[in-house]
Design a protein around this motif. Structure first.
Motif, PDB file in Angstrom:
ATOM      1  N   LYS A 200      -7.353  -5.657   6.476  1.00  0.00           N
ATOM      2  CA  LYS A 200      -6.820  -7.025   6.533  1.00  0.00           C
ATOM      3  C   LYS A 200      -7.376  -7.774   7.735  1.00  0.00           C
ATOM      4  CE  LYS A 200      -2.512  -6.627   3.940  1.00  0.00           C
ATOM      5  NZ  LYS A 200      -1.056  -6.864   3.928  1.00  0.00           N
ATOM      6  N   LEU A 201      -7.490  -7.101   8.862  1.00  0.00           N
ATOM      7  CA  LEU A 201      -8.047  -7.734  10.049  1.00  0.00           C
ATOM      8  C   LEU A 201      -9.524  -8.074   9.834  1.00  0.00           C
ATOM      9  CD1 LEU A 201      -7.179  -7.369  13.610  1.00  0.00           C
ATOM     10  CD2 LEU A 201      -9.528  -6.721  13.139  1.00  0.00           C
ATOM     11  N   GLN A 202     -10.250  -7.169   9.185  1.00  0.00           N
ATOM     12  CA  GLN A 202     -11.669  -7.424   8.919  1.00  0.00           C
ATOM     13  C   GLN A 202     -11.861  -8.610   7.973  1.00  0.00           C
ATOM     14  OE1 GLN A 202     -12.571  -3.438   7.557  1.00  0.00           O
ATOM     15  NE2 GLN A 202     -13.603  -2.910   9.480  1.00  0.00           N
ATOM     16  N   ARG A 203     -10.891  -8.833   7.080  1.00  0.00           N
ATOM     17  CA  ARG A 203     -10.970  -9.973   6.160  1.00  0.00           C
ATOM     18  C   ARG A 203     -10.443 -11.258   6.784  1.00  0.00           C
ATOM     19  NH1 ARG A 203      -8.831  -6.008   2.438  1.00  0.00           N
ATOM     20  NH2 ARG A 203      -6.758  -6.977   2.626  1.00  0.00           N
ATOM     21  N   GLY A 204      -9.938 -11.185   8.012  1.00  0.00           N
ATOM     22  CA  GLY A 204      -9.418 -12.368   8.684  1.00  0.00           C
ATOM     23  C   GLY A 204      -7.994 -12.716   8.311  1.00  0.00           C
ATOM     24  N   GLU A 205      -7.289 -11.807   7.641  1.00  0.00           N
ATOM     25  CA  GLU A 205      -5.898 -12.055   7.277  1.00  0.00           C
ATOM     26  C   GLU A 205      -4.957 -11.814   8.457  1.00  0.00           C
ATOM     27  OE1 GLU A 205      -5.000  -9.743   3.806  1.00  0.00           O
ATOM     28  OE2 GLU A 205      -6.876 -10.306   2.825  1.00  0.00           O
ATOM     29  N   LEU A 206      -5.420 -11.089   9.451  1.00  0.00           N
ATOM     30  CA  LEU A 206      -4.692 -10.869  10.700  1.00  0.00           C
ATOM     31  C   LEU A 206      -5.560 -11.326  11.858  1.00  0.00           C
ATOM     32  CD1 LEU A 206      -3.489  -7.174  10.130  1.00  0.00           C
ATOM     33  CD2 LEU A 206      -2.156  -9.252   9.737  1.00  0.00           C
ATOM     34  N   ASP A 207      -4.906 -11.774  12.938  1.00  0.00           N
ATOM     35  CA  ASP A 207      -5.651 -12.134  14.147  1.00  0.00           C
ATOM     36  C   ASP A 207      -5.830 -10.929  15.060  1.00  0.00           C
ATOM     37  OD1 ASP A 207      -5.794 -14.991  13.595  1.00  0.00           O
ATOM     38  OD2 ASP A 207      -3.632 -15.003  13.953  1.00  0.00           O
ATOM     39  N   LEU A 208      -4.764 -10.154  15.189  1.00  0.00           N
ATOM     40  CA  LEU A 208      -4.752  -8.994  16.080  1.00  0.00           C
ATOM     41  C   LEU A 208      -4.061  -7.835  15.379  1.00  0.00           C
ATOM     42  CD1 LEU A 208      -3.516 -10.724  19.371  1.00  0.00           C
ATOM     43  CD2 LEU A 208      -5.846  -9.900  18.952  1.00  0.00           C
ATOM     44  N   ALA A 209      -4.341  -6.620  15.825  1.00  0.00           N
ATOM     45  CA  ALA A 209      -3.633  -5.458  15.308  1.00  0.00           C
ATOM     46  C   ALA A 209      -3.614  -4.364  16.372  1.00  0.00           C
ATOM     47  CB  ALA A 209      -4.282  -4.933  14.036  1.00  0.00           C
ATOM     48  N   VAL A 210      -2.513  -3.624  16.409  1.00  0.00           N
ATOM     49  CA  VAL A 210      -2.412  -2.399  17.211  1.00  0.00           C
ATOM     50  C   VAL A 210      -2.369  -1.259  16.211  1.00  0.00           C
ATOM     51  CG1 VAL A 210      -1.003  -1.071  18.821  1.00  0.00           C
ATOM     52  CG2 VAL A 210      -1.210  -3.549  19.097  1.00  0.00           C
ATOM     53  N   VAL A 211      -3.392  -0.407  16.206  1.00  0.00           N
ATOM     54  CA  VAL A 211      -3.538   0.585  15.137  1.00  0.00           C
ATOM     55  C   VAL A 211      -3.982   1.935  15.691  1.00  0.00           C
ATOM     56  CG1 VAL A 211      -4.167  -1.185  13.438  1.00  0.00           C
ATOM     57  CG2 VAL A 211      -5.969  -0.016  14.734  1.00  0.00           C
ATOM     58  N   THR A 212      -3.855   2.943  14.830  1.00  0.00           N
ATOM     59  CA  THR A 212      -4.508   4.220  15.079  1.00  0.00           C
ATOM     60  C   THR A 212      -5.976   4.078  14.708  1.00  0.00           C
ATOM     61  OG1 THR A 212      -2.487   5.469  14.599  1.00  0.00           O
ATOM     62  CG2 THR A 212      -4.574   6.655  14.463  1.00  0.00           C
TER      63      THR A 212
END
Length: 289
Positions: free
Chosen positions: A138-150
């Motif tokens: 989703k972040l790569q598609r621009g649907e999210l601005d930021l993410a905290v992930v594993t």
């Protein structure tokens, strides 16, 4: 006579410990050592003349004076941060969409979001709670601005900290004694699933998957019912469950690499810049890369 002035550093230390639940967890949030944090709390209690925290069965707990102080402390810190933001320049506005798995959201995000909201009240925040395997695309598609992930691969994003992965079971059911071992496991593609299955294979422990889901509450329910054991992040283990290890016939599990990611589409957004910086400053543990 000792001063009764309540310094901002003392109040910030106090609020951080309340939010994090322990000195150990709070220390990186305020960029202090555990001993320095303890000293700040001691000075705060000396100034007040009464204890504000006491040690409970599992974590630090608020005393009656602590409960009374907490509301004042939050308002003082919020007003201070508001004044600093006002003097630095025009207030930030805009929208930021942040993705984070449920376990990291509960354990780590409250102090980040509280501090950010106090400083930048004009920014609208949207929180999306899903597993890292869904958040990264989703972040790569621009649907999210930021993410905290594993992290799904080395060097992705800005490294924040290592999160232990542990086996968890219900003591009253002892599911770890069964053969083959019944396990609850995360969705295909997840780092936790891959590492848990690899560890069991290397250990030669026969097992069968009895529950397969991306839902953390579902995993907890499967374990509490005695259906299975599960591999969970240490921060997500509820108080009623038991962390298992080698003495239960289970292999050690590797830690998860947790990172902050930013979308290319958010480049140039001051609001995203500010939250990205807040995430790194608050969650990144010193001495790690």
């Amino acid at each position: 006579m000792a001063s009764t002035d309540l310094q901002l550093d003392w109040l910030r230390a106090f609020v951080a410990v309340v939010d994090a639940g322990s000195l150990t967890a709070a220390a990186p949030l305020v960029h202090r050592s555990q001993s320095a944090l303890s000293m700040q709390l001691k000075k705060l209690e000396d100034a007040i003349g009464r204890p504000v925290l006491s040690r409970g069965p599992r974590l630090l707990e608020l005393t009656p004076s602590g409960h009374e102080l907490l509301g004042y402390a939050r308002r003082v810190l919020a007003l201070h941060d508001e004044a600093v933001a006002a003097l630095r320049g025009p207030a930030l506005t805009g929208r930021v969409t942040l993705g984070v798995p449920d376990d990291y959201a509960v354990a780590y995000l409250a102090p980040v979001l509280r501090s950010f909201a106090a400083r930048h009240a004009g920014v609208e925040l949207t929180l999306v709670c899903e597993q890292s395997t869904l958040l990264i695309p989703k972040l790569q598609r621009g649907e999210l601005d930021l993410a905290v992930v594993t992290r799904d691969r080395p060097q992705r994003g800005t490294f924040l900290f290592h999160e232990p992965l542990v086996w968890v079971g219900a003591a009253q059911h002892e599911a770890w004694r069964r053969e083959p071992l019944p396990i609850a496991i995360y969705e295909p593609g997840s780092r936790a699933r891959r590492d848990a299955l690899a560890a069991l294979a290397a250990h030669g422990r026969a097992h069968r998957i009895v529950y397969n889901s991306s839902s953390l509450p579902g995993h907890v329910a499967a374990v509490e019912s005695g259906l299975a054991i599960a591999a969970l992040t240490r921060c997500s283990v509820p108080p009623g469950l038991q962390v298992l290890g080698e003495r239960h016939g289970l292999p050690a599990l590797p830690a998860m690499d947790v990172a902050a990611l930013r979308s290319k589409a958010s480049s140039g957004s001051p609001a995203v810049d500010a939250l990205h910086e807040q995430l790194i400053q608050t969650l990144r543990r010193p001495g790690l890369n």
